[in-house]
Design an enzyme around this catalytic site. Structure first.
Site, PDB file in Angstrom:
ATOM      1  CG  HIS A  85      -1.980  -1.046   1.205  1.00 46.69           C
ATOM      2  ND1 HIS A  85      -2.921  -1.177   0.208  1.00 46.69           N
ATOM      3  CD2 HIS A  85      -2.227  -2.067   2.079  1.00 46.69           C
ATOM      4  CE1 HIS A  85      -3.704  -2.213   0.471  1.00 46.69           C
ATOM      5  NE2 HIS A  85      -3.305  -2.773   1.595  1.00 46.69           N
ATOM      6  CG  ASP A 136      -2.862  -8.334   0.502  1.00 48.30           C
ATOM      7  OD1 ASP A 136      -2.100  -8.657   1.430  1.00 48.30           O
ATOM      8  OD2 ASP A 136      -3.923  -7.699   0.667  1.00 48.30           O
ATOM      9  CG  HIS A 154      -6.673  -5.458   1.708  1.00 53.17           C
ATOM     10  ND1 HIS A 154      -6.115  -6.409   2.538  1.00 53.17           N
ATOM     11  CD2 HIS A 154      -7.860  -5.114   2.248  1.00 53.17           C
ATOM     12  CE1 HIS A 154      -6.928  -6.616   3.564  1.00 53.17           C
ATOM     13  NE2 HIS A 154      -8.000  -5.855   3.414  1.00 53.17           N
ATOM     14  CG  ASP A 208      -4.965 -10.289   3.051  1.00 55.13           C
ATOM     15  OD1 ASP A 208      -4.599 -10.751   1.947  1.00 55.13           O
ATOM     16  OD2 ASP A 208      -4.809  -9.092   3.367  1.00 55.13           O
TER      17      ASP A 208
HETATM   18  C1  OKP Z   1      -3.148  -4.377   4.582  1.00 56.14           C
HETATM   19  B1  OKP Z   1      -2.725  -5.503   3.629  1.00 56.14           B
HETATM   20  C2  OKP Z   1     -10.059  -3.644   9.412  1.00 56.14           C
HETATM   21  C3  OKP Z   1      -9.894  -2.376   8.629  1.00 56.14           C
HETATM   22  C4  OKP Z   1      -8.972  -2.551   7.460  1.00 56.14           C
HETATM   23  C5  OKP Z   1      -6.790  -1.732   6.635  1.00 56.14           C
HETATM   24  C6  OKP Z   1      -6.445  -3.012   5.995  1.00 56.14           C
HETATM   25  C7  OKP Z   1      -5.022  -3.005   5.508  1.00 56.14           C
HETATM   26  C8  OKP Z   1      -4.608  -4.282   4.837  1.00 56.14           C
HETATM   27  N1  OKP Z   1     -10.672  -3.451  10.700  1.00 56.14           N
HETATM   28  N2  OKP Z   1      -7.881  -1.690   7.543  1.00 56.14           N
HETATM   29  O1  OKP Z   1      -3.146  -5.327   2.301  1.00 56.14           O
HETATM   30  O2  OKP Z   1      -3.096  -6.825   4.047  1.00 56.14           O
HETATM   31 ZN    ZN Z   2      -4.278  -7.337   2.538  1.00 55.10          ZN
END
Ligand code: OKP
Ligand code: ZN
Length: 353
Positions: free
Chosen positions: A169, A205, A207, A294
């Site tokens: 990110h 990932d 995200h 994830d």
């Molecule tokens: C980082 B990576 C959860 C809120 C989510 C940010 C997620 C960041 C993910 N309570 N907040 O891409 O795994």
């Molecule tokens: Zn992620």
């Protein structure tokens, strides 16, 4: 396969992240990495190393990806946070004010002297706590990425940068999503600088890898592909749509494959195969895989439904590209299973390589 693990990762250990108006316990915890390392050792997959990178080479590799002002900000952030108020030494730094993007709303060309304000200039969320050891941990993580790129450049088929905080990110001058330095981008750029003409980044990932997309958006020499939760409902929300295809000379060299929450392995795998075809069509000379775990059905903050055994298949499919490959450890918050899932993928890759 060589794994470069970050010996300083536990210096970064956030307490809280802001989530819907509350401070909640951090998901991105040191135990994640410890489980992966333990599982690698238990199954005797490859060899474990600490990165051996000299300071000048590391600073140069970071500077290829991140702006000098941003790097200086990160290096001094903790001291400035404490200077703001000595009792801040007891608290993680989190931003609470941001300049909006509209150029007539707020100026972004005048970094405020006030450090609490400057935090908001560089951060895009209030979920990424910064503490005394953050810079040391993140910098040492970049060393892992660089060491993995060098190992591949020196003839290894694959190498794994086992580090946290994660990186995908983080952009040229911004942090967020638990990320400060973009390890995958540092590896990709290092491979370019070592002479690989075309490098592909395939982000698996949950995200969207917004930082990596931003970094390479106008470039044709680095293809960025990301498979992720649809930004209409999933973090990071403001990037990751299918119509983002790159710009200028980079037009056609960014591919986003958003998938709805609830996607299971058959549909996810079909998207992965599409991503793999794009990498093959690009005729990449090397591959970087930001490896977020994830997508697992048991992940507490994500919405895909992959099972542990699926990751072996994922590794095999990636290996079939036949490319020198750097893996960087990204997300994966089902702490008890993250070691098994990660090593399943790497073992699947290795068996097919
Ligand atoms: C980082 B990576 C959860 C809120 C989510 C940010 C997620 C960041 C993910 N309570 N907040 O891409 O795994
Ligand atoms: Zn992620």
């Amino acid at each position: 396969m060589k794994t470069f693990h970050n010996p300083h990762h536990a210096l970064h250990q956030g307490r809280h992240e802001m989530f819907r108006g509350r401070l909640v316990a951090c998901h991105e915890v040191p135990a994640r990495l410890d489980h992966v390392r333990a599982e690698l050792q238990r199954r005797a997959l490859g060899s474990l190393h600490e990165p051996a990178i000299d300071d000048a080479a590391l600073d140069a590799a970071i500077a290829r990806v991140h702006d000098p002002r941003y790097v200086a900000f990160l290096a001094h952030a903790w001291d400035e946070w404490v200077a703001l108020d000595p009792s801040n030494a007891q608290r993680d730094a989190l931003p609470s004010v941001w300049p909006l993007g509209n150029p007539h709303a707020f100026r972004r060309d005048r970094p405020p002297a006030n450090f609490a304000a400057r935090l908001g200039l560089y951060a895009f969320d209030a979920g990424t706590p910064l503490m005394a050891g953050t810079w040391t941990a993140a910098r040492s993580g970049a060393a892992c990425a660089l060491a993995a790129a060098r190992a591949v450049q020196d003839g290894q088929r694959a190498a794994f940068a086992l580090t946290r905080p994660p990186g995908h990110h983080a952009g040229p001058d911004f942090f967020g999503g638990y990320c400060f330095l973009n390890n995958a981008a540092i590896a990709a750029q290092a491979l370019r600088d070592a002479g690989r003409a075309r490098v592909a980044v395939l982000d698996i990932d949950y995200h969207h890898g917004n930082g990596t997309q931003t970094l390479f958006y106008e470039r044709a020499d680095v293809l960025t592909v990301s498979l992720h939760g649809d930004p209409q409902t999933e973090y990071p929300f403001f990037l990751g749509y299918a119509d983002e295809r790159g710009a200028g000379p980079g037009e056609g060299f960014n591919l986003n494959l958003p998938l709805p929450r609830g996607t299971g392995f058959p549909a996810w795998r079909a998207a992965l195969e599409r991503a793999i075809r794009a990498v093959a069509d690009f005729r990449a000379d090397a591959l970087v895989v930001p490896m977020g775990m994830d997508t697992f059905e048991g992940d507490p903050i994500s919405g895909f439904l992959l099972r542990s055994a699926d990751y072996t298949t994922v590794g095999r499919l990636l290996a079939e590209l036949g490319l020198p490959t750097v893996f960087t450890f990204e997300g994966g918050y089902a702490v008890a299973e993250v070691g098994i899932n990660t090593v399943n993928l790497l073992e699947g890759f290795w068996q097919a390589a």
